[in-house]
Scaffold this active site. Structure first.
Site, short mmCIF file in Angstrom:
data_model
loop_
_atom_site.label_atom_id
_atom_site.label_comp_id
_atom_site.label_asym_id
_atom_site.label_seq_id
_atom_site.Cartn_x
_atom_site.Cartn_y
_atom_site.Cartn_z
N THR A 37 48.32 49.34 51.31
CA THR A 37 47.80 49.51 49.94
C THR A 37 46.84 50.70 49.88
OG1 THR A 37 47.96 47.13 49.56
CG2 THR A 37 46.49 48.34 48.10
N ALA A 92 43.24 53.50 55.78
CA ALA A 92 42.01 52.87 56.28
C ALA A 92 40.82 53.53 55.59
CB ALA A 92 41.89 53.06 57.80
N LYS A 103 38.87 48.27 56.70
CA LYS A 103 39.80 48.33 55.59
C LYS A 103 39.36 47.36 54.49
CE LYS A 103 44.10 48.17 56.36
NZ LYS A 103 44.17 49.08 55.18
N GLU A 112 46.80 42.63 53.90
CA GLU A 112 47.02 43.73 54.86
C GLU A 112 46.96 43.19 56.29
OE1 GLU A 112 45.28 47.39 52.14
OE2 GLU A 112 43.97 46.49 53.61
C1 5RP Z 1 43.00 48.77 50.71
C2 5RP Z 1 42.74 49.50 51.98
C3 5RP Z 1 43.10 50.95 52.02
O1 5RP Z 1 43.99 51.16 53.06
C4 5RP Z 1 41.86 51.75 52.22
O2 5RP Z 1 40.92 51.40 51.21
C5 5RP Z 1 42.15 53.25 52.14
O3 5RP Z 1 42.53 53.59 50.85
P1 5RP Z 1 42.85 55.08 50.43
O4 5RP Z 1 44.12 55.47 51.08
O5 5RP Z 1 42.96 55.00 48.91
O6 5RP Z 1 41.68 55.94 50.85
O7 5RP Z 1 42.27 48.98 52.95
O8 5RP Z 1 42.51 47.46 50.77
#
Ligand code: 5RP
Length: 232
Positions: A37, A92, A103, A112
């Site tokens: 996500t 991450a 995360k 996740e």
């Molecule tokens: C979501 C997550 C995402 O992997 C993490 O927040 C990184 O997000 P982004 O790719 O938008 O920087 O853990 O719960």
């Protein structure tokens, strides 16, 4: 006299696109792929659509990713329908030099961790701003059962951290699982495995956002000089 043109550095968005596309090399044709996500994973999902006829489908870690996958015509399976996955691809908030991660910035950490646990390999896709020596610079997300939130926040305060309930539109954010998120700052997580084990046992904690037991085996890191592959 004309000056040689220096290329503009890639934006964070372009780095995300680059690693999202690079992750396709880990997708096993004929199989179901685990999908995380976030904004980086969204780039991966867009890239995955170009090879959708070569895969069976995906197991998704959030309602948001499921909707994006389905909108692009990629079949989504329930986690329970698939015994094990060859690969899980996710972003991450932070990753250290051993592949441990923080995360949950997108509040999807519980699903996740479930999909990561059923996958043989975790491929993390991230831009270089996410690489850290010690976890703890980014606020640590912890999914909690609402009645436990205040107690869990006091436990983090006793550890030297500072915890806040995550809000959305002025109200506690509700996760895909109907729970709340506490974000903790001020911690240096130098022993991620022990930390994850300990906090996971606190009553009311659904999932702590440290991914040490489900760490990455590979990180595709978007850098100014291209995609770097880190192996752990
Ligand atoms: C979501 C997550 C995402 O992997 C993490 O927040 C990184 O997000 P982004 O790719 O938008 O920087 O853990 O719960």
């Amino acid at each position: 006299m004309s000056h040689p043109q220096t290329a503009a550095p890639l934006t964070q968005d372009e780095l995300k696109t680059l690693v999202g596309q690079a992750a396709l090399q880990y997708v096993v044709p004929g199989e179901v792929v685990g999908v995380g996500t976030g904004s980086t994973v969204n780039k991966f999902i867009d890239a995955l659509a170009t090879m959708k006829d070569q895969i069976k489908g995906a197991v998704s870690s959030s309602v948001a990713s499921t909707e994006r996958l389905q909108a692009l015509g990629i079949p989504v399976f329930e986690a329970a329908e698939v015994e094990s996955l060859s690969v899980y691809i996710d972003g991450a908030d932070e990753i250290d030099h051993q592949g441990h991660m923080v995360k949950g910035g997108g509040a999807a950490l519980t699903r996740e961790k479930i999909v990561a646990a059923q996958s043989k390999m975790f491929v993390c896709i991230a831009d270089e701003s996410k690489l850290v020596d010690v976890l703890g610079a980014f606020p640590l997300p912890v999914e909690v059962i609402p009645m436990a939130a205040a107690r869990v926040m006091r436990q983090f305060a006793a550890m030297g951290g500072s915890a806040k309930l995550r809000l959305k539109d002025g109200q506690p954010l509700v996760t895909d699982n109907g729970q709340h998120i506490v974000d903790v700052t001020g911690l240096k997580i130098s022993k991620p495995l022990q930390f994850e084990t300990e906090v996971s046992q606190w009553p009311g904690v659904v999932t702590v956002g440290v991914f040490a037991h489900q760490k990455a085996q590979v990180c595709l890191l978007g850098t100014s000089t291209g995609v770097k592959t880190l192996k752990f």
